[in-house]
Enzyme design. Structure first.
Site, PDB file in Angstrom:
ATOM      1  N   PHE A  50       8.367  14.386 -24.342  1.00 48.40           N
ATOM      2  CA  PHE A  50       9.392  14.768 -25.305  1.00 48.40           C
ATOM      3  C   PHE A  50       9.152  16.205 -25.754  1.00 48.40           C
ATOM      4  O   PHE A  50       8.024  16.607 -26.007  1.00 48.40           O
ATOM      5  CB  PHE A  50       9.345  13.853 -26.532  1.00 48.40           C
ATOM      6  CG  PHE A  50       9.974  12.494 -26.333  1.00 48.40           C
ATOM      7  CD1 PHE A  50      10.594  12.148 -25.153  1.00 48.40           C
ATOM      8  CD2 PHE A  50       9.949  11.566 -27.354  1.00 48.40           C
ATOM      9  CE1 PHE A  50      11.177  10.897 -24.982  1.00 48.40           C
ATOM     10  CE2 PHE A  50      10.527  10.312 -27.208  1.00 48.40           C
ATOM     11  CZ  PHE A  50      11.143   9.974 -26.009  1.00 48.40           C
ATOM     12  N   HIS A  88       5.925  10.347 -12.989  1.00 51.04           N
ATOM     13  CA  HIS A  88       5.922   9.987 -14.403  1.00 51.04           C
ATOM     14  C   HIS A  88       6.574   8.612 -14.553  1.00 51.04           C
ATOM     15  O   HIS A  88       6.058   7.752 -15.272  1.00 51.04           O
ATOM     16  CB  HIS A  88       6.661  11.052 -15.219  1.00 51.04           C
ATOM     17  CG  HIS A  88       6.506  10.894 -16.693  1.00 51.04           C
ATOM     18  ND1 HIS A  88       5.279  10.848 -17.304  1.00 51.04           N
ATOM     19  CD2 HIS A  88       7.426  10.763 -17.686  1.00 51.04           C
ATOM     20  CE1 HIS A  88       5.437  10.703 -18.611  1.00 51.04           C
ATOM     21  NE2 HIS A  88       6.732  10.644 -18.867  1.00 51.04           N
ATOM     22  N   LYS A 110       3.047   3.004 -14.180  1.00 53.32           N
ATOM     23  CA  LYS A 110       3.614   2.402 -15.399  1.00 53.32           C
ATOM     24  C   LYS A 110       4.285   1.062 -15.128  1.00 53.32           C
ATOM     25  O   LYS A 110       4.544   0.300 -16.059  1.00 53.32           O
ATOM     26  CB  LYS A 110       4.593   3.374 -16.050  1.00 53.32           C
ATOM     27  CG  LYS A 110       3.940   4.652 -16.588  1.00 53.32           C
ATOM     28  CD  LYS A 110       4.960   5.597 -17.191  1.00 53.32           C
ATOM     29  CE  LYS A 110       4.303   6.872 -17.708  1.00 53.32           C
ATOM     30  NZ  LYS A 110       3.797   7.746 -16.633  1.00 53.32           N
ATOM     31  N   CYS A 167       4.026  12.839 -24.010  1.00 57.36           N
ATOM     32  CA  CYS A 167       3.621  12.045 -22.848  1.00 57.36           C
ATOM     33  C   CYS A 167       3.044  12.890 -21.711  1.00 57.36           C
ATOM     34  O   CYS A 167       2.622  12.345 -20.691  1.00 57.36           O
ATOM     35  CB  CYS A 167       4.807  11.231 -22.351  1.00 57.36           C
ATOM     36  SG  CYS A 167       5.510  10.194 -23.659  1.00 57.36           S
ATOM     37  N   HIS A 180       3.732   2.427 -20.452  1.00 51.94           N
ATOM     38  CA  HIS A 180       3.623   3.872 -20.700  1.00 51.94           C
ATOM     39  C   HIS A 180       2.569   4.111 -21.767  1.00 51.94           C
ATOM     40  O   HIS A 180       2.768   3.781 -22.938  1.00 51.94           O
ATOM     41  CB  HIS A 180       4.981   4.412 -21.131  1.00 51.94           C
ATOM     42  CG  HIS A 180       5.049   5.907 -21.176  1.00 51.94           C
ATOM     43  ND1 HIS A 180       3.948   6.724 -21.007  1.00 51.94           N
ATOM     44  CD2 HIS A 180       6.107   6.746 -21.377  1.00 51.94           C
ATOM     45  CE1 HIS A 180       4.313   7.976 -21.098  1.00 51.94           C
ATOM     46  NE2 HIS A 180       5.621   8.024 -21.325  1.00 51.94           N
ATOM     47  N   GLU A 229      13.768  12.982 -12.782  1.00 55.77           N
ATOM     48  CA  GLU A 229      12.526  13.263 -12.049  1.00 55.77           C
ATOM     49  C   GLU A 229      12.771  13.184 -10.545  1.00 55.77           C
ATOM     50  O   GLU A 229      12.225  13.978  -9.776  1.00 55.77           O
ATOM     51  CB  GLU A 229      11.413  12.293 -12.454  1.00 55.77           C
ATOM     52  CG  GLU A 229      10.068  12.662 -11.815  1.00 55.77           C
ATOM     53  CD  GLU A 229       8.915  11.774 -12.226  1.00 55.77           C
ATOM     54  OE1 GLU A 229       7.759  12.117 -11.891  1.00 55.77           O
ATOM     55  OE2 GLU A 229       9.139  10.720 -12.873  1.00 55.77           O
TER      56      GLU A 229
END
Length: 412
Positions: free
Chosen positions: A398, A302, A334, A163, A339, A313
């Site tokens: 990830f 994010h 998002k 991502c 996403h 975050e």
């Protein structure tokens, strides 16, 4: 000396608009592009909604034969890239094609092609597998197809960092121009993974929201968040060396002034709990730009709406910004488009550029009540109009990938 790098073109294919103008207008309206999945029967799936691209017609930029040889993620990339090149006003016949490069990534390539091939292999044997399976499936083909479609013959690569892919691709393109590997770079991310195996995989990981209300399915930083909503699309931009852009009279949309990229060395899916990896990426970007945290006006987070991401975050922002964390405007795109995985950073970079141009910070749509520890300004309830000199975009992937880009209003 590092060369200065500016943004001269934007392209986007998204769940709320298939070009930058329609996408940005929808962002300003707070439009949510999430709805029930139409690509396959979701019987047996706990996750029922996604943010699908609607009414996509590749025919505007691709002939029928070329389109048939590309999977959807490549089609999205080519359409967004050609749109960005038109926006930039670049005429390839007037450029040295070996000084125009492409760095466009996809987190997973075509899961659909793989899925269909495995079914055919099991049903009819290996001789019936599509001979174009591999060139349709592999993630580098978005960059390859964009190179072919535009005539760009310079550095042509793809970064795959889950991502964080789109942000890393733009960051590496930024570096390529800074250090004279290219004068122009077409960069960003693309993704199209809303298919049975894609949704099942993330669902089994318990990463997806199971909420069936489109307005409350993707709610970053909300105490009731339950996971992310899969989206799809592409965000592609044209970066250019400043003097090259000025020489051809290009309209300059913003300047890229900082890039940070780190690894957590912690866990295959969870960010580091203290936020230290993401914080360092933000700090590195600010240090490269030579600014303090207090000078950052806006941060596109994010913000996936998973429990771990949003909490960690937030900790990262506090660690990187200190007391200034409480004064920076933060939001998550998002909340409207879900996403987009490898495309997320590219589309969110486009949002940052448009936000700088118009002094507009969109609402984190749908988010209502935040957890106690998440006490920053996430632009809840309404959008904000304010002057933006510096805008930051975060992406986390990830594997522990952290990437941050820092943009500045162009001032000559």
């Amino acid at each position: 000396m590092k060369r200065r790098v500016v943004v001269t073109g934007l392209g986007a294919v998204t769940p709320i608009g298939n070009d930058v103008d329609s996408f940005w207008n929808a962002v300003k309206e707070g439009k949510v592009g999430i709805d029930r999945i139409t690509r396959f029967d979701t019987e047996g799936y706990k996750a029922k909604v996604a943010a699908e691209v609607k009414d996509f017609d590749p025919g505007k930029y691709l002939d029928a034969k070329s389109a048939r040889r590309m999977e959807l993620f490549s089609q999205y990339a080519v359409v967004a890239a050609k749109s960005a090149m038109e926006d930039a006003g670049i005429q390839m016949e007037q450029e040295d094609p070996f000084r125009v490069g492409v760095i466009i990534g996809s987190g997973v390539g075509s899961l659909q092609a793989t899925e269909a091939a495995v079914l055919k292999l099991n049903e009819k044997g290996p001789s019936r597998v599509d001979p174009l399976l591999v060139p349709k499936m592999i993630s580098n083909m978005a960059a390859g197809n964009v190179s072919i479609a535009t005539g760009a013959r310079g550095k042509c690569t793809n970064v795959v960092t889950a991502c964080a892919t789109g942000t890393n691709c733009i960051g590496d393109a930024f570096r390529a121009i800074q250090y004279n590997d290219a004068d122009v770079m077409i960069a960003g991310g693309t993704e199209a993974a809303i298919c049975p195996i894609g949704v099942a995989g993330f669902m089994s990981l318990t990463a997806l929201s199971t909420c069936e209300d489109p307005k409350r399915a993707s709610i970053p930083f909300d105490k009731d968040r339950s996971g992310f909503v899969m989206g799809e699309g592409a965000g592609i931009v044209v970066l250019e060396e400043l003097e090259h852009a000025k020489k051809r009279g290009a309209k300059i949309l913003a300047e890229v002034v900082g890039y940070g990229a780190t690894g957590d060395a912690y866990h295959i899916t969870s960010p580091a709990e203290d936020g230290s990896g993401a914080a360092r990426a933000m700090t590195d970007a600010m240090n490269e730009a030579g600014i303090t945290p207090a000078e950052v006006d806006y941060l596109n987070a994010h913000g996936t709406a998973t429990h771990h991401n949003d909490l960690f975050e937030t900790r990262a922002i506090k660690l990187a910004f200190g007391e200034a964390a409480y004064h920076v405007k933060i939001n998550s795109t998002k909340s409207m488009i879900g996403h987009l995985l490898g495309a997320a950073g590219g589309v969110e970079f486009v949002v940052c550029v448009k936000s700088i141009q118009e002094g507009f910070i969109h609402q984190t749509v749908g988010t209502e009540h935040v957890d106690e520890e998440m006490d920053l300004d996430y632009t809840i309830g309404a959008a904000t109009q304010q002057n933006i000199t510096y805008a930051m975009s975060n992406s986390l992937g990830f594997g522990g990938h952290n990437a941050t880009l820092l943009l500045k209003k162009y001032e000559g």
